[in-house]
Scaffold this motif. Structure first.
Motif, PDB file in Angstrom:
ATOM      1  N   SER A  59      43.717  37.737  54.438  1.00  0.00           N
ATOM      2  CA  SER A  59      41.732  36.641  53.813  1.00  0.00           C
ATOM      3  C   SER A  59      42.168  38.318  53.000  1.00  0.00           C
ATOM      4  O   SER A  59      41.163  38.986  53.532  1.00  0.00           O
ATOM      5  N   GLY A  60      40.922  37.661  51.618  1.00  0.00           N
ATOM      6  CA  GLY A  60      40.559  38.380  50.804  1.00  0.00           C
ATOM      7  C   GLY A  60      39.561  37.651  49.615  1.00  0.00           C
ATOM      8  O   GLY A  60      39.757  36.554  49.404  1.00  0.00           O
ATOM      9  N   ILE A  83      42.574  42.001  52.747  1.00  0.00           N
ATOM     10  CA  ILE A  83      43.570  42.867  52.197  1.00  0.00           C
ATOM     11  C   ILE A  83      42.890  42.489  50.927  1.00  0.00           C
ATOM     12  O   ILE A  83      41.550  42.154  50.775  1.00  0.00           O
ATOM     13  N   ARG A  84      42.774  43.812  50.173  1.00  0.00           N
ATOM     14  CA  ARG A  84      42.415  43.665  49.089  1.00  0.00           C
ATOM     15  C   ARG A  84      42.085  42.464  47.806  1.00  0.00           C
ATOM     16  O   ARG A  84      41.082  42.700  47.410  1.00  0.00           O
ATOM     17  N   PRO A 108      47.256  36.946  45.615  1.00  0.00           N
ATOM     18  CA  PRO A 108      47.518  38.218  45.869  1.00  0.00           C
ATOM     19  C   PRO A 108      48.252  39.053  45.646  1.00  0.00           C
ATOM     20  O   PRO A 108      49.690  38.490  46.392  1.00  0.00           O
ATOM     21  N   TYR A 109      48.600  39.739  45.245  1.00  0.00           N
ATOM     22  CA  TYR A 109      49.156  41.634  45.195  1.00  0.00           C
ATOM     23  C   TYR A 109      48.710  41.808  46.811  1.00  0.00           C
ATOM     24  O   TYR A 109      48.437  42.614  46.961  1.00  0.00           O
ATOM     25  N   LEU A 110      50.723  42.271  47.383  1.00  0.00           N
ATOM     26  CA  LEU A 110      49.946  42.631  48.995  1.00  0.00           C
ATOM     27  C   LEU A 110      50.867  44.203  49.351  1.00  0.00           C
ATOM     28  O   LEU A 110      52.221  44.334  48.622  1.00  0.00           O
ATOM     29  N   VAL A 111      50.249  45.093  49.338  1.00  0.00           N
ATOM     30  CA  VAL A 111      50.603  46.678  49.447  1.00  0.00           C
ATOM     31  C   VAL A 111      51.515  46.780  50.290  1.00  0.00           C
ATOM     32  O   VAL A 111      50.753  45.914  51.229  1.00  0.00           O
ATOM     33  N   PRO A 112      52.396  47.784  50.303  1.00  0.00           N
ATOM     34  CA  PRO A 112      53.090  47.619  52.244  1.00  0.00           C
ATOM     35  C   PRO A 112      52.445  47.722  53.107  1.00  0.00           C
ATOM     36  O   PRO A 112      52.577  47.313  54.274  1.00  0.00           O
TER      37      PRO A 112
END
Length: 316
Positions: A59-60, A83-84, A108-112
């Motif tokens: 959620s962001g 998330i960002r 959205p792009y999720l980082v590791p």
């Protein structure tokens, strides 16, 4: 308790029009805003019909806050992973005959570290769950084997796992030996690497998926109903919808009803079909209430008519 995992949830706006024509100004007849994502829809269907469910999702952004508010209003227990980026927003255009044109954002792009946080939240939320549903597409940045690795971990812990995804994420998840997979006709054909033009083709394609690791296959076939293939053989069923309004979420309602009824056998298939038919008769991606169900309309066939041609449209 049924736990759902939606790695790429959305806020869905559904617009109903008389006809869709490119390059013109179209006045909508109605519009609806609903929570979106396959796993989210499974939880919504379960909650609407009185079953306990917990939804895990990243959620962001403003859309993430809107999504959480919508789901909380439905009485769903939420596990939100910050998330960002912002949760995506999708648009569905629905015509009077039930034809749906969807515009889905990538998400959205999720980082590791965000992907890892989602996985850890799932492992915690799944404690003592009857089923865990891993559903929908994966957002950018999340590895293709995300569902496969989660399914392996959950299965080792004794939790039953259902997969409803597509493309490489779905193909990878088969290797984790999930208890159930729920493809639609297009996903079934893609994963099996063969055309699915008849019920017999669907049975054969489901056999391919079982050979690759799935214990059971619940295939939604749009206007042709649904097919269950497991150790007991193949069962085909239908539930006609007199006035289709929208097929968005119908396949998710099918899976929710199937799991709510125990997750195996003809009785569960019949319940899933009743839920899916009720969802198809509602606007947008609304999920049915008890009064919307008509279990008497469900027909399970004694034998699978293998030569029966499937209709071209497969909206589920």
């Amino acid at each position: 308790m049924i736990v759902t995992v939606t790695a790429n949830p959305s806020v869905d706006r559904t617009v109903e029009v008389d006809a869709l024509a490119r390059g013109t100004v179209i006045r909508a007849r109605a519009a609806h805003v609903d929570p979106g994502g396959k796993g989210v829809n499974v939880s919504r269907a379960l909650a609407a019909l009185g079953h306990k469910t917990r939804a895990v999702l990243p959620s962001g952004g403003a859309e993430g806050r809107q999504l959480a508010d919508l789901l909380a209003a439905d009485g769903i227990e939420l596990v939100l992973v910050p998330i960002r980026g912002a949760v995506r927003a999708n648009v569905s255009v629905v015509e009077p005959d039930g034809t749906v044109t969807k515009l889905n954002e990538p998400g959205p792009y999720l980082v590791p570290d965000e992907s890892a946080a989602v996985a850890e939240a799932v492992r915690t939320a799944a404690a003592q769950a009857d089923w865990v549903v891993l559903a929908g597409s994966l957002p950018p940045g999340v590895p293709e084997d995300f569902y496969a690795r989660l399914a392996e971990t959950l299965r080792r812990g004794g939790t039953r796992v259902a997969i409803d995804s597509s493309g490489p994420a779905f193909a990878s998840a088969l290797t984790a030996r999930p208890h159930l997979v729920k493809p639609n006709r297009e996903e079934l054909a893609e994963a099996a690497g063969m055309p699915v033009a008849t019920l017999g083709d669907a049975v054969a394609a489901a056999g391919v998926l079982r050979a690759r690791g799935a214990d059971a296959v619940l295939a939604s076939l749009g206007a042709d109903g649904a097919l269950l293939v497991d150790d007991g053989g193949a069962v085909h069923g239908e539930a006609p919808v007199p006035v289709p309004r929208s097929t968005v979420g119908a396949g998710d309602a099918l899976l929710a009803g199937f799991l709510a009824a125990g997750g195996c056998g003809a009785r569960a298939l019949a319940e899933g079909l009743a839920w899916a038919a009720a969802a198809t008769g509602l606007p947008g991606s609304r999920m049915p209430a008890p009064a919307d169900l008509d279990r008497t309309a469900v027909r399970l066939h004694d034998t699978v008519e293998t030569g029966r041609a499937l209709r071209e449209r497969d909206p589920a």
